[in-house]
Design an enzyme around this catalytic site. Sequence first.
Site, PDB file in Angstrom:
ATOM      1  N   GLY A 218       6.543  14.542  46.952  1.00  0.00           N
ATOM      2  CA  GLY A 218       7.042  12.941  47.744  1.00  0.00           C
ATOM      3  C   GLY A 218       6.067  12.299  48.135  1.00  0.00           C
ATOM      4  O   GLY A 218       5.756  11.442  48.971  1.00  0.00           O
TER       5      GLY A 218
ATOM      6  N   GLU B  76       3.314  14.556  54.533  1.00  0.00           N
ATOM      7  CA  GLU B  76       5.382  14.335  53.781  1.00  0.00           C
ATOM      8  C   GLU B  76       5.199  12.916  54.214  1.00  0.00           C
ATOM      9  O   GLU B  76       5.013  12.315  54.764  1.00  0.00           O
ATOM     10  CB  GLU B  76       5.724  15.734  55.473  1.00  0.00           C
ATOM     11  CG  GLU B  76       6.834  15.209  55.353  1.00  0.00           C
ATOM     12  CD  GLU B  76       7.634  16.337  53.494  1.00  0.00           C
ATOM     13  OE1 GLU B  76       7.513  16.224  52.347  1.00  0.00           O
ATOM     14  OE2 GLU B  76       8.802  16.482  53.916  1.00  0.00           O
ATOM     15  N   ASP B  77       6.226  12.785  53.458  1.00  0.00           N
ATOM     16  CA  ASP B  77       6.454  11.346  52.823  1.00  0.00           C
ATOM     17  C   ASP B  77       7.463  11.045  54.008  1.00  0.00           C
ATOM     18  O   ASP B  77       7.842  10.009  54.953  1.00  0.00           O
ATOM     19  CB  ASP B  77       7.946  11.717  51.123  1.00  0.00           C
ATOM     20  CG  ASP B  77       8.942  12.624  51.512  1.00  0.00           C
ATOM     21  OD1 ASP B  77       8.915  13.302  52.219  1.00  0.00           O
ATOM     22  OD2 ASP B  77       9.619  12.572  50.030  1.00  0.00           O
TER      23      ASP B  77
ATOM     24  N   ASP C  25      13.567  13.672  58.015  1.00  0.00           N
ATOM     25  CA  ASP C  25      15.228  13.124  58.309  1.00  0.00           C
ATOM     26  C   ASP C  25      15.998  14.530  58.676  1.00  0.00           C
ATOM     27  O   ASP C  25      15.885  14.532  59.787  1.00  0.00           O
ATOM     28  CB  ASP C  25      15.470  13.618  56.399  1.00  0.00           C
ATOM     29  CG  ASP C  25      16.973  13.278  56.876  1.00  0.00           C
ATOM     30  OD1 ASP C  25      17.472  11.975  56.657  1.00  0.00           O
ATOM     31  OD2 ASP C  25      17.536  13.917  55.441  1.00  0.00           O
TER      32      ASP C  25
ATOM     33  N   GLY D  62      14.439  17.653  59.611  1.00  0.00           N
ATOM     34  CA  GLY D  62      13.844  17.758  59.766  1.00  0.00           C
ATOM     35  C   GLY D  62      13.657  19.952  60.209  1.00  0.00           C
ATOM     36  O   GLY D  62      12.691  19.966  60.546  1.00  0.00           O
TER      37      GLY D  62
ATOM     38  N   THR E 207      13.313  21.598  57.031  1.00  0.00           N
ATOM     39  CA  THR E 207      12.663  21.753  56.087  1.00  0.00           C
ATOM     40  C   THR E 207      10.693  22.397  56.933  1.00  0.00           C
ATOM     41  O   THR E 207      10.560  23.334  56.671  1.00  0.00           O
ATOM     42  CB  THR E 207      11.818  20.603  55.374  1.00  0.00           C
ATOM     43  OG1 THR E 207      13.038  20.031  54.031  1.00  0.00           O
ATOM     44  CG2 THR E 207      11.014  21.559  53.968  1.00  0.00           C
ATOM     45  N   LEU E 208      10.521  20.949  57.398  1.00  0.00           N
ATOM     46  CA  LEU E 208       9.127  20.904  58.357  1.00  0.00           C
ATOM     47  C   LEU E 208       9.296  22.028  59.479  1.00  0.00           C
ATOM     48  O   LEU E 208       8.566  22.945  60.024  1.00  0.00           O
ATOM     49  CB  LEU E 208       8.785  19.923  58.855  1.00  0.00           C
ATOM     50  CG  LEU E 208       7.751  19.124  57.964  1.00  0.00           C
ATOM     51  CD1 LEU E 208       6.746  20.473  57.601  1.00  0.00           C
ATOM     52  CD2 LEU E 208       8.358  18.780  56.233  1.00  0.00           C
TER      53      LEU E 208
ATOM     54  N   LYS F   4      13.361   9.411  59.659  1.00  0.00           N
ATOM     55  CA  LYS F   4      14.341   8.626  60.515  1.00  0.00           C
ATOM     56  C   LYS F   4      15.023   9.415  61.761  1.00  0.00           C
ATOM     57  O   LYS F   4      15.803  10.730  61.457  1.00  0.00           O
ATOM     58  CB  LYS F   4      15.444   8.995  59.047  1.00  0.00           C
ATOM     59  CG  LYS F   4      16.230   8.376  57.976  1.00  0.00           C
ATOM     60  CD  LYS F   4      16.677   8.629  56.926  1.00  0.00           C
ATOM     61  CE  LYS F   4      16.202   8.007  55.612  1.00  0.00           C
ATOM     62  NZ  LYS F   4      17.168   8.844  54.879  1.00  0.00           N
TER      63      LYS F   4
ATOM     64  N   PHE G 292      18.693   5.253  52.545  1.00  0.00           N
ATOM     65  CA  PHE G 292      18.315   6.326  51.330  1.00  0.00           C
ATOM     66  C   PHE G 292      17.341   5.469  50.933  1.00  0.00           C
ATOM     67  O   PHE G 292      17.504   4.432  50.151  1.00  0.00           O
ATOM     68  CB  PHE G 292      19.619   7.155  50.411  1.00  0.00           C
ATOM     69  CG  PHE G 292      19.183   8.244  50.144  1.00  0.00           C
ATOM     70  CD1 PHE G 292      18.621   9.634  50.076  1.00  0.00           C
ATOM     71  CD2 PHE G 292      17.609   7.100  48.561  1.00  0.00           C
ATOM     72  CE1 PHE G 292      17.894  10.201  49.479  1.00  0.00           C
ATOM     73  CE2 PHE G 292      17.255   8.568  48.120  1.00  0.00           C
ATOM     74  CZ  PHE G 292      17.338   9.973  48.461  1.00  0.00           C
TER      75      PHE G 292
ATOM     76  N   ASP H 102      11.465   9.302  46.050  1.00  0.00           N
ATOM     77  CA  ASP H 102      13.108   9.121  45.189  1.00  0.00           C
ATOM     78  C   ASP H 102      13.760   9.117  45.241  1.00  0.00           C
ATOM     79  O   ASP H 102      14.080   9.395  46.001  1.00  0.00           O
ATOM     80  CB  ASP H 102      12.429  10.492  43.761  1.00  0.00           C
ATOM     81  CG  ASP H 102      13.027  12.011  44.447  1.00  0.00           C
ATOM     82  OD1 ASP H 102      12.950  12.056  45.652  1.00  0.00           O
ATOM     83  OD2 ASP H 102      14.197  12.584  43.253  1.00  0.00           O
TER      84      ASP H 102
ATOM     85  N   ARG I 253       9.339   6.099  42.031  1.00  0.00           N
ATOM     86  CA  ARG I 253       8.227   7.208  43.851  1.00  0.00           C
ATOM     87  C   ARG I 253       7.090   6.360  43.560  1.00  0.00           C
ATOM     88  O   ARG I 253       6.111   6.023  44.171  1.00  0.00           O
ATOM     89  CB  ARG I 253       8.237   8.773  43.019  1.00  0.00           C
ATOM     90  CG  ARG I 253       9.364   9.470  42.443  1.00  0.00           C
ATOM     91  CD  ARG I 253       8.675  10.750  42.634  1.00  0.00           C
ATOM     92  NE  ARG I 253       8.997  12.030  42.268  1.00  0.00           N
ATOM     93  CZ  ARG I 253      10.190  13.097  43.952  1.00  0.00           C
ATOM     94  NH1 ARG I 253       9.127  12.153  45.312  1.00  0.00           N
ATOM     95  NH2 ARG I 253      11.008  13.713  43.133  1.00  0.00           N
TER      96      ARG I 253
END
Length: 173
Positions: A42, A97-98, A101, A103, A105-106, A129, A150, A157, A163
């Site tokens: 992304g 990062e894209d 959301d 949070g 993952t990061l 978001k 979304f 994607d 994308r």
Amino acid sequence: MADKINVLLSEQEVNDRIADLGAQISKDYEGKEIHLICILKGGVFFACELAKRITVPVSLDFMSVSSYGNSKESSGIVKIVKDLDEALEGKHVLIVEDIIDSGKTLNHLIPMLYARKPIDIKLCSLLSKPSRREVDVKIDYLGYEVPDVFVVGYGLDYAQKYRNLPFIGVVEE
Ligand code: IMP
Ligand code: MG
């Protein structure tokens, strides 16, 4: 049949904001070098456009991560699918990062990368978001806040499609 995509942020709006971010980052890192880490897939369109706008020396590396579990929601347990090629020791790392959301993952990835002894790590995300946040993540450089919809395009994607759209759009239900 092709889905209908409504424009949320135009190509011009996205590109203008990336130019602003590039100028701000170039100023903040004056006299330093940036090791830019693009989170695949992304982050790739954003990372390329942003890197072109940064005037201090930039090195690039790529990482692909996925959340464990089979739900659509991020589990917060990050699996490295493709690791970085370069060591981080002694580098000023900027993660690109894209979207942030939940949070999760990061929130999981940043401490993992700090263990590799960079000088510092900052986060640059094209979108956020905030209404979806479950764990705190400090976004040092942000393109735009978006509502809880979304979004696709500019690297983002929907089932691996869209994308390549040059704008940020919303797939019509
Ligand atoms: P989180 O912050 O850990 O919840 O996960 C963020 C990741 O979920 C992003 O890097 C995206 O890959 C994906 N994601 C979240 N929201 C969207 C969206 O609206 N469109 C496309 N991908 C999204
Ligand atoms: Mg992502």
